[in-house]
Scaffold this motif. Sequence first.
Motif, short mmCIF file in Angstrom:
data_model
loop_
_atom_site.label_atom_id
_atom_site.label_comp_id
_atom_site.label_asym_id
_atom_site.label_seq_id
_atom_site.Cartn_x
_atom_site.Cartn_y
_atom_site.Cartn_z
N PRO A 212 -5.77 -2.66 2.07
CA PRO A 212 -6.13 -1.28 1.72
C PRO A 212 -6.61 -1.16 0.27
O PRO A 212 -6.10 -1.85 -0.61
CB PRO A 212 -4.81 -0.55 1.91
CG PRO A 212 -3.79 -1.58 1.57
CD PRO A 212 -4.33 -2.91 1.98
N HIS A 213 -7.58 -0.30 0.09
CA HIS A 213 -8.03 -0.03 -1.28
C HIS A 213 -7.54 1.35 -1.75
O HIS A 213 -8.06 1.89 -2.72
CB HIS A 213 -9.55 -0.11 -1.39
CG HIS A 213 -10.28 0.74 -0.40
ND1 HIS A 213 -10.66 0.29 0.83
CD2 HIS A 213 -10.69 2.03 -0.48
CE1 HIS A 213 -11.28 1.24 1.48
NE2 HIS A 213 -11.31 2.33 0.70
N MET A 214 -6.54 1.90 -1.04
CA MET A 214 -5.88 3.14 -1.45
C MET A 214 -4.39 3.00 -1.16
O MET A 214 -4.00 2.51 -0.10
CB MET A 214 -6.44 4.35 -0.70
CG MET A 214 -5.85 5.67 -1.19
SD MET A 214 -6.62 7.11 -0.40
CE MET A 214 -6.03 6.94 1.26
N ALA A 215 -3.55 3.42 -2.10
CA ALA A 215 -2.10 3.36 -1.94
C ALA A 215 -1.53 4.79 -1.89
O ALA A 215 -2.09 5.71 -2.51
CB ALA A 215 -1.46 2.57 -3.06
N THR A 216 -0.42 4.95 -1.16
CA THR A 216 0.25 6.24 -1.04
C THR A 216 1.58 6.19 -1.77
O THR A 216 2.36 5.23 -1.59
CB THR A 216 0.50 6.59 0.44
OG1 THR A 216 -0.76 6.55 1.13
CG2 THR A 216 1.12 7.97 0.58
N PRO B 183 0.80 -1.23 0.00
CA PRO B 183 0.00 0.00 0.00
C PRO B 183 0.84 1.29 0.00
O PRO B 183 0.27 2.37 -0.04
CB PRO B 183 -0.80 -0.11 1.30
CG PRO B 183 0.09 -0.88 2.20
CD PRO B 183 0.88 -1.83 1.34
N HIS B 184 2.17 1.14 0.12
CA HIS B 184 3.04 2.33 0.17
C HIS B 184 4.17 2.19 -0.85
O HIS B 184 4.78 1.12 -0.98
CB HIS B 184 3.64 2.52 1.57
CG HIS B 184 2.62 2.71 2.65
ND1 HIS B 184 1.99 3.91 2.85
CD2 HIS B 184 2.11 1.86 3.56
CE1 HIS B 184 1.14 3.78 3.86
NE2 HIS B 184 1.19 2.55 4.31
N TYR B 185 4.48 3.31 -1.55
CA TYR B 185 5.57 3.35 -2.53
C TYR B 185 6.38 4.62 -2.30
O TYR B 185 5.80 5.68 -2.03
CB TYR B 185 5.02 3.34 -3.97
CG TYR B 185 4.28 2.07 -4.33
CD1 TYR B 185 4.93 1.04 -4.99
CD2 TYR B 185 2.94 1.92 -4.00
CE1 TYR B 185 4.24 -0.13 -5.32
CE2 TYR B 185 2.25 0.76 -4.33
CZ TYR B 185 2.91 -0.26 -4.98
OH TYR B 185 2.24 -1.41 -5.30
N THR B 186 7.68 4.52 -2.43
CA THR B 186 8.58 5.68 -2.34
C THR B 186 9.44 5.68 -3.61
O THR B 186 10.14 4.69 -3.90
CB THR B 186 9.47 5.60 -1.09
OG1 THR B 186 8.64 5.54 0.07
CG2 THR B 186 10.37 6.81 -1.01
N VAL B 187 9.37 6.80 -4.33
CA VAL B 187 10.11 6.88 -5.59
C VAL B 187 10.86 8.21 -5.65
O VAL B 187 10.50 9.18 -4.97
CB VAL B 187 9.16 6.78 -6.81
CG1 VAL B 187 8.48 5.42 -6.84
CG2 VAL B 187 8.13 7.90 -6.81
N ILE C 83 -2.27 -4.15 -7.92
CA ILE C 83 -3.56 -4.48 -7.32
C ILE C 83 -3.73 -5.99 -7.43
O ILE C 83 -3.53 -6.57 -8.52
CB ILE C 83 -4.74 -3.76 -8.03
CG1 ILE C 83 -4.61 -2.24 -7.86
CG2 ILE C 83 -6.06 -4.23 -7.45
CD1 ILE C 83 -4.00 -1.56 -9.00
N ILE C 84 -4.07 -6.63 -6.31
CA ILE C 84 -4.20 -8.09 -6.31
C ILE C 84 -5.64 -8.50 -6.04
O ILE C 84 -6.44 -7.74 -5.50
CB ILE C 84 -3.27 -8.74 -5.26
CG1 ILE C 84 -3.66 -8.28 -3.85
CG2 ILE C 84 -1.82 -8.42 -5.56
CD1 ILE C 84 -2.96 -9.05 -2.75
N TYR D 201 -1.99 10.04 -3.97
CA TYR D 201 -2.67 8.77 -3.71
C TYR D 201 -3.22 8.19 -5.00
O TYR D 201 -3.44 8.89 -5.99
CB TYR D 201 -3.83 8.96 -2.73
CG TYR D 201 -3.47 9.68 -1.47
CD1 TYR D 201 -2.84 9.03 -0.43
CD2 TYR D 201 -3.77 11.04 -1.32
CE1 TYR D 201 -2.51 9.69 0.74
CE2 TYR D 201 -3.45 11.71 -0.15
CZ TYR D 201 -2.81 11.03 0.86
OH TYR D 201 -2.49 11.69 2.00
N ILE D 202 -3.50 6.90 -4.96
CA ILE D 202 -4.26 6.22 -5.99
C ILE D 202 -5.28 5.33 -5.30
O ILE D 202 -4.95 4.62 -4.36
CB ILE D 202 -3.36 5.42 -6.96
CG1 ILE D 202 -4.23 4.75 -8.03
CG2 ILE D 202 -2.53 4.39 -6.21
CD1 ILE D 202 -3.44 4.11 -9.17
N ARG D 203 -6.51 5.40 -5.77
CA ARG D 203 -7.61 4.70 -5.10
C ARG D 203 -8.36 3.83 -6.11
O ARG D 203 -8.50 4.18 -7.28
CB ARG D 203 -8.58 5.73 -4.51
CG ARG D 203 -9.71 5.13 -3.67
CD ARG D 203 -10.73 6.20 -3.33
NE ARG D 203 -10.14 7.30 -2.60
CZ ARG D 203 -10.01 7.35 -1.27
NH1 ARG D 203 -10.44 6.33 -0.55
NH2 ARG D 203 -9.48 8.40 -0.69
#
Length: 934
Positions: free
Chosen positions: A521-525, A406-410, A421-422, A484-486
Amino acid sequence: MAAYARNLFAWMLFGILLAGAFASEEAESGEEGDEDGEAGGHAEEESTGINCEDGLIIPLWPGTDEMSMGDRFGRGLLYGVLMLYLFIGVAIVSDKFMESIETITAQEKEVEVKDPRTGKTQVIIVKVWNETVANLTLMALGSSAPEIMLSVIEIWAKGFHAGDLGPGTIVGSAAFNLFMIIGLCMYVIPDDEVRKIKHLRVFIITATWSVFAYVWLYMILGFISYGKVESWEGIVTFLFFPATVYTAFVADRRMFFYKYLDKKYRAQRGVIVQSEKADVENRAEEKFKDFDEDMDPALAEFEKNRREYINSMKRIRLENPDISLIDLETKAREEVMAKGPKSRAYYRAQATRKMAGKEDAKKAFSRNLHAEAEAEKAALSAEEAAEIAALEKKDDGVCRLMFDPPHYTVMESVGTFEVTIIREGGDMSTTVQVDYKTEDGTASHEGDYIEAIGTLTFGPGETQKMVTLEVLDDDVFEEDEHFYIRISNLRRKDGKPMKEIEVEGEDGKKTMQANCQLGTPHMATIMILDDDHSGIFGFEDSEAEIVESVGTYELKVQRISGARGKVAIPYSTEDGTAKEGQHYEAQEGELSYENEETEKFISIAITDEESYEKSLIMYVSIGEPRHIAEGKDGEGVDYSELDAKTPEELTEEEKIALLGRPCLGTNTRIQIRIKESKEFKNSVDKMMQKANNSMMVGTSSWLDQFSDAFTVQADDDEEGEDGEDAEEKMPSCGDYVMHFLTLPWKLIFALIPPTGIYHGYPTFVIAIVFIGACTAVIGDVAGHLGCFINLKDCVNAIAFVALGTSVPDTFASKTAAIEDETADASVGNVTGSNAVNVFLGIGIAWTMAAVYWEAQGKEFIVPVGSLGFSVTIFCIEAVLAILILFIRRNPAVGGELGGPKLFKTISAAIFVFFWVFYVAISALEAYDVIQPGF
């Protein structure tokens, strides 16, 4: 041990029988033709002091007027063996009595005390019974119950007339305890080892009372009211018992006069003195502050016990680094209880158990500890299994779609990247669709990333889909940002509604739900790190708290607001209250960040001292960052080249580039507080809750008691030093003989209520009743034995009955002298017991008789006879014996027990001589061989 007791009894019995039989034959031949009749016979019995009357329970064997030497020897042998068997019975029931006393005195309570060092109120666990009070009341009553009961029952059996057996047994037992027991304890200590009395003040008080008790006994008979006892004298004698307890308690608690003692002496009382130890033991030694002289004694005792557990746990951990926490607790409890001082009840019961072939208390305690440990391990395993089962994903039949992770750092320069999404669980044979859309956070889709909107389609069996996102790169210095992406609007592709199924929730309730849902989670940061700046370096916080059991602490130094170029930053540790080399390993060096690397860690090794309480501070600082130019594309400019130019020579782009050089943030110095390990502290606290300083394992049911009665245990006298990993010893032939001899007693006394009922109080009361019954029979048998072999009650009491009641105490004191580090259990308790014998045994019995006769207007007559002379001899020898004990505290010997072989041999020989002389001179006076004139 048991064999020694049997041999001692056998030889003494044989000698007494032979001497008595010959003496009786001579007495009969010299008395032929004398006047006979009931009155004359009664006068003869009174003048000779030989009891030839029916007993309270057992009638006299008829035919005592015409007995040959063979008859007397045969009857004497039979009654002597019976008496020996009765002594064994009393010893066994006293074991139950001691178990109840140990259970009662082991009770604990929580009290609030104020710690003078911190001023805080602390809840501690203390024993309900003060050790000194328990020793002089319940413990003394337990070891002296036969003598006390014999004196009281004799008065009652004789119709409240005075007898010689009870008082004589009390005086004879006191002589045997003081001379023979202490003499034996002196000698059995290994050469050049000493045992010293720790509670010297209490010993002085009890020793004074023990001598005064017998002086007082002679005073009321020979001076205050010659040949009679008045009720007030009996009452005062009894009241000396609480006076003894109270004065000893005052001495133990250092009340009243303690404040006038020298401060240096008082300060020494708080220091735990230990001998030189091996390296492991020295490293395991906790560094404690000395006890404050104003500290509450209960708090001081609690702290002392806790320190013993802490040091033991640390030493065991050093010897066995991989030991589990449960095994560590078990071994520490076993070690502390084995090495620590044990109660008088423990040693008395141990002596009886070995004689009767019962299970050794130490072995039973160890077995129970290991059983508790195994049960705790099983419970822990079950708990861990339950936690694992709870963490396992339970398929409730619902198919769910969610982000993973649910979390990404770029980095800002990443360009495009994918999020996942799984779909998992339930029925995945249906084709479903879900919408996705990006949302602004601190990052805006207008200049920081490309907005993404669309729909994902999961076909039958598909479990994963990717969404591609794009980040916009710029050359502007800015803070790290996120968006975010939801996912939303989950539906079937064919437009049909989702099928509903019955789903069981965590609370066990069942509800109808759609078979395909959005999961959590259905939202990722997505965090975008700016890479236009070389970065701001620092710690996340200015303070950190760690536990000493962390091993190696990884301290993060973060790089934020940019990650362009290679940067090096120096660091170093600093001492606070924590010292390098002792509490942690000092570190100094330089962290090197590669291009786009955002964090590094400083590894600090923390020393695990397994402290119970710890709060130490150390510091870590970082210095100015240094940019390392390698000329690679995308790693920024070479700041050294720009620094070489003057401001006028710098272009506008170069001036902007200088603003992006690496710098320090707010937190450049962090304070690290090192605390104690919570696991270790909790373990100690848990042990303090369990540790009642009682190694005697009581029984919880009658079934256990009868099972123990039928069980044969081996005598462990030959066991190894530690007894660890020793092969289980099988019972010997002697063990089986003693088991079957004592089996009737063990079965009878198994009827006594178990100690697990009402904290042992019913056991205490019923055991007293059984002891009284056995003692009543012993009194009858001893009187009849004297009649058969022409042995006066006063001599029978001091030479045979007193010995029989004191033999268990002898072995108990011998074991205590060898195993304990002090002489309190083996020597200090003897004097207290002697005083209690007189104040309770004589005080209660004579008060009953005096009140009885005075209520009828008569006097309670107590002929001085041999008792006055016996008491006088005892008092003189007792004073000499106590003086010798004090002299032995001289550094040349070092303590009351043991010491160099020459000194201990001479001292022990003197004490044995005191007893032999006392018995011999008292017997000679009783038979009018000598006439001292008083």
